[in-house]
Design a protein around this motif. Structure first.
Motif, short mmCIF file in Angstrom:
data_model
loop_
_atom_site.label_atom_id
_atom_site.label_comp_id
_atom_site.label_asym_id
_atom_site.label_seq_id
_atom_site.Cartn_x
_atom_site.Cartn_y
_atom_site.Cartn_z
N MET A 90 0.82 -1.21 0.00
CA MET A 90 0.00 0.00 0.00
C MET A 90 0.85 1.26 0.00
SD MET A 90 -2.81 -1.31 2.76
CE MET A 90 -3.82 0.14 2.67
N VAL A 91 1.93 1.27 0.77
CA VAL A 91 2.84 2.41 0.81
C VAL A 91 4.24 1.92 0.49
CG1 VAL A 91 3.83 4.23 2.21
CG2 VAL A 91 1.43 3.63 2.50
N ASN A 92 4.85 2.50 -0.52
CA ASN A 92 6.19 2.10 -0.93
C ASN A 92 7.12 3.29 -0.78
OD1 ASN A 92 8.48 1.05 -2.08
ND2 ASN A 92 7.74 1.24 -4.18
N THR A 93 8.04 3.24 0.14
CA THR A 93 8.96 4.34 0.37
C THR A 93 10.31 4.12 -0.27
OG1 THR A 93 9.63 3.36 2.46
CG2 THR A 93 7.86 4.99 2.53
N HIS A 94 10.52 3.02 -0.98
CA HIS A 94 11.81 2.72 -1.58
C HIS A 94 11.88 3.33 -2.98
CE1 HIS A 94 13.01 0.13 1.72
NE2 HIS A 94 11.82 -0.42 1.65
N VAL A 95 11.98 4.65 -3.01
CA VAL A 95 12.09 5.39 -4.27
C VAL A 95 13.34 6.24 -4.18
CG1 VAL A 95 9.62 5.40 -4.73
CG2 VAL A 95 10.58 7.16 -3.29
N VAL A 96 13.59 7.07 -5.19
CA VAL A 96 14.80 7.88 -5.21
C VAL A 96 14.88 8.78 -3.99
CG1 VAL A 96 13.71 9.69 -6.58
CG2 VAL A 96 16.19 9.44 -6.63
N PHE A 97 13.72 9.23 -3.48
CA PHE A 97 13.73 10.04 -2.27
C PHE A 97 14.44 9.31 -1.14
CE2 PHE A 97 10.10 11.83 -4.53
CZ PHE A 97 10.30 13.18 -4.36
N GLN A 98 14.13 8.03 -0.99
CA GLN A 98 14.69 7.30 0.12
C GLN A 98 16.20 7.17 0.01
OE1 GLN A 98 11.98 6.71 2.05
NE2 GLN A 98 13.50 6.61 3.67
N GLU A 99 16.69 7.07 -1.21
CA GLU A 99 18.14 7.00 -1.38
C GLU A 99 18.80 8.30 -0.92
OE1 GLU A 99 19.26 5.91 -5.29
OE2 GLU A 99 18.04 4.09 -5.34
N VAL A 100 18.18 9.42 -1.25
CA VAL A 100 18.74 10.72 -0.85
C VAL A 100 18.60 10.93 0.65
CG1 VAL A 100 18.58 13.23 -1.16
CG2 VAL A 100 18.27 11.70 -3.12
N PHE A 101 17.44 10.57 1.21
CA PHE A 101 17.22 10.78 2.64
C PHE A 101 18.13 9.87 3.47
CE2 PHE A 101 12.55 11.81 1.50
CZ PHE A 101 12.92 13.10 1.12
N ASP A 102 18.22 8.59 3.07
CA ASP A 102 18.98 7.62 3.86
C ASP A 102 20.46 7.58 3.49
OD1 ASP A 102 16.69 6.92 5.15
OD2 ASP A 102 16.36 5.05 4.05
N CYS A 103 20.78 8.13 2.30
CA CYS A 103 22.17 8.13 1.81
C CYS A 103 22.64 6.69 1.57
CB CYS A 103 23.10 8.84 2.77
SG CYS A 103 22.45 10.44 3.29
N VAL A 104 21.88 5.98 0.78
CA VAL A 104 22.23 4.62 0.39
C VAL A 104 22.27 4.54 -1.13
CG1 VAL A 104 21.24 3.61 2.47
CG2 VAL A 104 19.80 3.90 0.46
N GLY A 105 22.86 3.51 -1.63
CA GLY A 105 22.96 3.34 -3.07
C GLY A 105 24.34 3.71 -3.58
N ARG A 106 24.53 3.54 -4.86
CA ARG A 106 25.86 3.69 -5.44
C ARG A 106 26.37 5.13 -5.46
NH1 ARG A 106 24.31 2.42 -11.77
NH2 ARG A 106 22.90 4.21 -12.08
N ASP A 107 25.48 6.12 -5.31
CA ASP A 107 25.92 7.52 -5.34
C ASP A 107 26.39 8.02 -3.98
OD1 ASP A 107 25.36 7.92 -8.08
OD2 ASP A 107 23.22 8.10 -7.61
N PHE A 108 26.32 7.17 -2.96
CA PHE A 108 26.75 7.58 -1.63
C PHE A 108 27.81 6.61 -1.13
CE2 PHE A 108 22.47 9.21 -2.13
CZ PHE A 108 22.63 10.54 -1.73
N PRO A 109 28.93 7.14 -0.65
CA PRO A 109 30.02 6.26 -0.19
C PRO A 109 29.65 5.54 1.10
CG PRO A 109 30.55 8.54 0.29
CD PRO A 109 29.28 8.57 -0.54
N SER A 110 30.48 4.59 1.45
CA SER A 110 30.21 3.76 2.64
C SER A 110 30.38 4.53 3.94
CB SER A 110 31.14 2.54 2.64
OG SER A 110 32.51 2.96 2.62
N ASP A 111 30.93 5.75 3.89
CA ASP A 111 31.10 6.57 5.11
C ASP A 111 29.78 6.68 5.88
OD1 ASP A 111 33.29 6.98 3.45
OD2 ASP A 111 33.65 8.99 4.23
N TRP A 112 28.69 6.87 5.14
CA TRP A 112 27.42 7.14 5.80
C TRP A 112 26.86 5.87 6.43
CZ3 TRP A 112 27.59 11.95 6.44
CH2 TRP A 112 28.10 12.80 5.45
N GLY A 113 27.10 4.74 5.81
CA GLY A 113 26.68 3.48 6.42
C GLY A 113 27.43 3.21 7.72
N ARG A 114 28.74 3.48 7.71
CA ARG A 114 29.53 3.29 8.94
C ARG A 114 29.09 4.26 10.03
NH1 ARG A 114 33.82 2.68 5.17
NH2 ARG A 114 34.40 4.87 5.46
#
Length: 683
Positions: free
Chosen positions: A1-25
C-alpha cells in the motif's frame, strides 16, 4: 500500500551507489548505544571529512528532490547524516572547532531554510528528533543541542505532545490527542465573567425589551478585512438571541476570504425567507481600500475626521444596534471607531495590537493608553458607550497583558456560521460513503513553493494503487487535477481559492493541515464540521515556523514577528496582580522571565520560546486530533484508518464543540444583553 523505496529514500537515507560507505559506517556507529565513544570518533571524522563538501551542496538538495538535477551532483553528500553527526558530537561537548557555525548550517540547510526537512522520512530520524536537527545556537558559545531529546519535550503541565517516537507497534495508528483545553477554558471564562460582564437574571424566557430589537430585528455593522472572524461573534450572538428576531449584518472592508460565496452559503437571499431570518450585505461605499488604509494616514487627526464623517453619512452604520470590529484587521481601526462614536462595540481581537499601528512612538503610546481604558468593563445604565473585548487565542491574552496590563477573556471560536451554511445546504451536505478523499490543506503558503512540490512528488511516488484514499492538495499551482485513475492530484484554481462548507463536508474523509500561524480559522472550520484532522507534531511545526520567520516572503506566522509584537510602551502597574486565573499555566508564563516570549524578541532564534507559544495554540490543545512527525508515518496512519474510524472521530469532534459551547454561550448571553440592551435569561 505504501512504498517508500524510491529515489527520495536514497537521498534521505544516503544509500545506493551515489553515496560512499562513510554514511553506512556512521549510521551503524550512532545506532549502537553501547559504543558511544566509538560513535563520537566516527562522527568527528565524518564532520571533518565532509564539512566543506556539505557547505557546497546545500543548494543542490532541492533540485535533486524536485528531479531537476541528478543525485550524483551531490557528490556523495548526505544532508541528514552530516547533521546527525553534528548533533551527536554536540552532545559529547568535546568538539573543538567553533561549533555554532556547523549548527547554524544544519539549522537552516545552509541558508535554504526548508519549511519541511524530511528528517522523519530518513533512517536518521530514529536517532534524533526534528527539533534537534533544526535547532540553531542561541549565541556563539551555545551548542546546537546540548540537551538529550527527552528534555526537549513540552513542559510537564501537559501542554503539547512529545515529538519523539512512541513505543507503539506499527500495527496501531497514532493516538488521538486528549482534551487539554476545556477544563482551563471553563475556569478562566467563568472567572473572567465575574469581573467583566453583569450577570443575567436566572430563569425566565428571553425577550427583547428595547430599541429595534423590540420591533423584531437587530442590525450589526462589521468592520475589518477578515470576513469569517467578523462573522464569528455575530453568528454566536444570533444563536443566543430569540429566533423570532431578524438579524441583519453589513460588512465594511471585508475581502478575505472572498465573502460573496460565503454569504450565499451562510445567509442566502431567499424570497420565501421568514421574517426572522439572517441577512448579510457587503458595503461597497466607501470601498475596501478605505477601511484598509484609514490607519495609515499621516495625520491621526485627519484620519479621525474622515472616519467620523463616513460614520455620520452612512445610514446603516449610524442606525446599527451594535458595531463589530477586529478579526484579522488592525486593532487600530477599532480604537479609532471607538474614538468617533459611542455605539455599542464588540471588539474581537485576532491580531497583535501593533499590527498596522502607526509607527510614531507618541501615537503608539496614546493608542495603547486608550486601549487600556477601552478594555475596562463598562457598566453604565445605557448600552451606548459599552464595549466588550475578547480574544480566542491564549497567546494574545498573554501578549496583551504584557504589553498593556489588560487581561482579556479567552472566548473560543465556534464557527457557528459554518453550521448555518450546512443547514442551508440541506441533505446534500452529508458526507458520501463513496468518497474517500483526504485534503492536504495549506493556507498562506505554510509550505514554501519548492518544498510543496517535493512533498507532492514524495506522496505521489509513495501512494500506490492499493492505498485506500485519494490525496488532494489545496493551494498548489500547476498540478494535475482530479481524474478517476489518479490517486494524487490538486484542486482546481477556483476550488483552491474557496471551497464551500458543504463541499468540505461532503467530499473529504479527513484533512492534513499545515499551520501557518498560532491561530487558524481553517482549523476551527474543519473542527466544527467534524472532519478528522492530521497535524504535524509541535516541534515539527516549530521548524516550519522558524523557516518562514527568517524571511518576509508570503508573511505567515505574523503573530510572532517582532515588528508586530515589540511595544516598548511602559505602564506603571507592570507588576499588578492578574485579575483572574488565566489558565494553562498563564500566571507563570507572564512573569519576568517568561514575558519576553510575548514581545517577539528573538523568538525566531529561540526554539524553546517558539515551542512554548505553539504548545498553547488551540490546535495543540483540542482533543481528537492526530499528530504526525513524518509523511511516511502520516501515510501509514491513513492506510490503517477506515472511513468508519473517521466517522467516529468526526462525531467526537462535534460533541467536543458542543460541550465547549455550553461554556461559551453564557459569555455571549451576557455580552449580547449588555451591548443590545435586551433581556436574556441565563441558561
Amino acid at each position: 500500500m505504501v512504498n517508500t523505496h524510491v529515489v527520495f529514500q536514497e537521498v534521505f537515507d544516503c544509500v545506493g551507489r551515489d553515496f560512499p560507505s562513510d554514511w553506512g559506517r556512521l549510521y551503524e556507529a550512532l545506532l549502537d548505544p553501547g559504543a558511544r565513544h566509538q560513535g563520537r570518533k566516527v562522527a568527528q571524522a565524518t564532520i571533518v571529512k565532509w564539512r566543506n563538501r556539505t557547505a557546497a551542496a546545500w543548494h543542490l538538495v532541492l533540485p535533486v528532490l524536485l528531479g531537476q538535477a541528478s543525485q550524483r551532483e551531490l557528490r556523495g553528500v548526505c544532508v541528514h547524516g552530516y547533521c546527525a553527526a553534528v548533533h551527536f558530537v554536540s552532545r559529547s561537548g568535546t568538539y573543538g572547532r567553533p561549533f555554532w557555525r556547523d549548527a547554524a548550517e544544519c539549522a537552516s540547510w545552509g541558508g535554504e531554510w526548508p519549511t519541511y526537512h524530511f528528517l522523519g522520512e530518513s533512517r536518521w530520524g530514529s536517532l534524533l528528533s526534528g527539533a534537534e536537527i533544526s535547532r540553531p545556537p542561541r549565541r556563539r558559545t551555545r551548542l546546537l543541542a546540548q540537551r538529550p531529546a527527552s528534555e526537549l519535550a513540552p513542559p510537564a503541565d501537559g501542554l503539547g505532545l512529545s515529538f519523539r517516537r512512541s513505543g507503539r507497534g506499527p500495527e496501531q495508528p497514532s493516538p488521538l490527542s486528549t482534551d487539554r483545553y476545556l477544563h482551563d477554558y471553563r475556569l478562566q471564562l467563568v472567572a473572567a465573567l465575574a469581573v467583566t460582564l453583569p450577570p443575567l437574571p436566572p430563569g425566565g424566557a428571553s425577550h427583547p425589551s428595547s430599541g429595534r430589537a423590540a420591533g423584531g430585528e437587530v442590525n450589526f455593522a462589521a468592520f475589518g478585512v477578515h470576513f469569517t472572524t467578523l462573522m464569528e461573534p455575530i453568528a454566536a450572538m444570533r444563536r443566543v438571541l430569540p429566533r423570532s428576531l431578524r438579524v441583519n449584518a453589513v460588512f465594511h472592508g471585508s475581502s478575505h476570504p472572498p465573502p460573496e460565496m460565503l454569504i450565499q452559503e451562510v445567509c442566502p437571499d431567499r424570497e420565501d425567507e421568514s421574517p426572522e431570518g439572517f441577512r448579510c450585505y457587503l458595503s461597497t461605499t466607501p470601498g475596501d481600500r478605505f477601511w484598509m488604509d484609514i490607519t495609515d494616514r499621516a495625520s491621526m487627526s485627519e484620519a479621525l475626521s474622515v472616519l467620523a464623517g463616513t460614520v455620520m453619512i452612512n445610514t446603516f452604520i449610524k442606525n446599527a444596534d451594535c458595531l463589530v470590529c477586529g478579526g484579522g484587521h488592525s486593532p487600530t481601526l477599532c480604537l479609532m471607531l471607538r474614538m468617533v462614536t459611542g455605539m455599542p462595540l464588540f471588539f474581537n481581537l485576532q491580531a497583535p495590537i501593533t499590527f498596522r499601528m502607526p509607527s510614531d512612538q507618541d501615537t503608539r503610546a496614546m493608542l495603547v493608553a486608550y486601549f487600556r481604558e477601552l478594555a475596562r468593563p463598562t457598566l453604565a445604565a445605557s448600552p451606548r458607550g459599552r464595549t466588550v473585548v475578547s480574544t480566542s487565542l491564549i497567546f494574545f491574552q498573554r501578549q496583551y497583558w504584557v504589553q498593556s496590563g489588560c487581561l482579556l477573556p479567552i472566548v473560543r471560536n465556534h464557527n457557528l456560521y459554518v453550521l448555518e451554511a450546512l443547514r442551508n445546504a440541506g441533505p446534500e451536505a452529508a458526507a458520501s460513503p463513496q468518497e474517500k478523499e483526504v485534503l492536504f490543506w495549506q493556507n498562506h503558503v505554510a509550505l514554501k513553493a519548492d518544498f510543496c512540490l517535493v512533498l507532492w512528488r514524495f506522496v505521489k511516488q509513495t501512494v500506490l494503487d492499493a492505498f485506500p484514499y485519494k490525496m488532494v492538495f489545496k493551494n498548489m499551482a500547476s498540478m494535475p487535477t482530479a481524474r478517476s485513475w489518479r490517486k494524487v492530484y490538486g484542486l482546481s484554481d477556483r476550488e483552491s481559492m474557496m471551497l464551500s462548507y458543504s463541499a468540505l463536508s461532503r467530499r473529504f474523509a479527513a484533512a492534513v493541515l499545515f499551520p501557518h500561524d498560532l491561530g487558524m480559522i481553517s482549523f476551527d472550520d474543519l473542527y466544527v464540521i467534524g472532519i478528522p484532522i492530521f497535524l504535524p507534531a509541535n516541534e515539527l511545526i516549530v521548524t516550519m515556523a522558524m523557516a518562514h520567520m527568517s524571511s518576509t516572503k508570503n508573511y505567515p506566522w505574523y503573530m510572532l514577528r517582532e515588528e508586530h509584537a515589540d511595544l516598548p510602551t511602559m505602564h506603571a502597574d507592570v507588576g499588578a496582580p492578574l485579575p483572574w486565573e488565566p489558565g494553562w499555566g498563564g500566571r507563570d508564563a507572564v512573569n519576568s522571565t517568561g514575558r519576553v516570549t510575548y514581545l517577539g524578541r528573538g523568538v525566531k532564534h529561540e526554539p524553546d520560546r517558539l515551542l512554548s507559544a505553539v504548545c498553547v495554540s488551540n490546535f495543540a490543545l483540542f482533543p481528537h486530533v492526530r499528530r504526525f512527525w513524518s509523511l511516511a508515518g502520516l501515510l501509514r496512519d491513513l492506510a490503517m484508518l477506515s472511513p468508519e474510524d473517521f466517522a467516529v472521530t468526526g462525531a467526537a469532534m462535534r460533541q467536543s464543540s458542543e460541550e465547549a459551547w455550553e461554556v461559551t454561550s453564557e459569555f455571549y448571553r451576557r455580552a449580547t444583553s449588555h451591548l443590545l440592551g435586551v433581556e436574556l435569561a441565563t441558561a
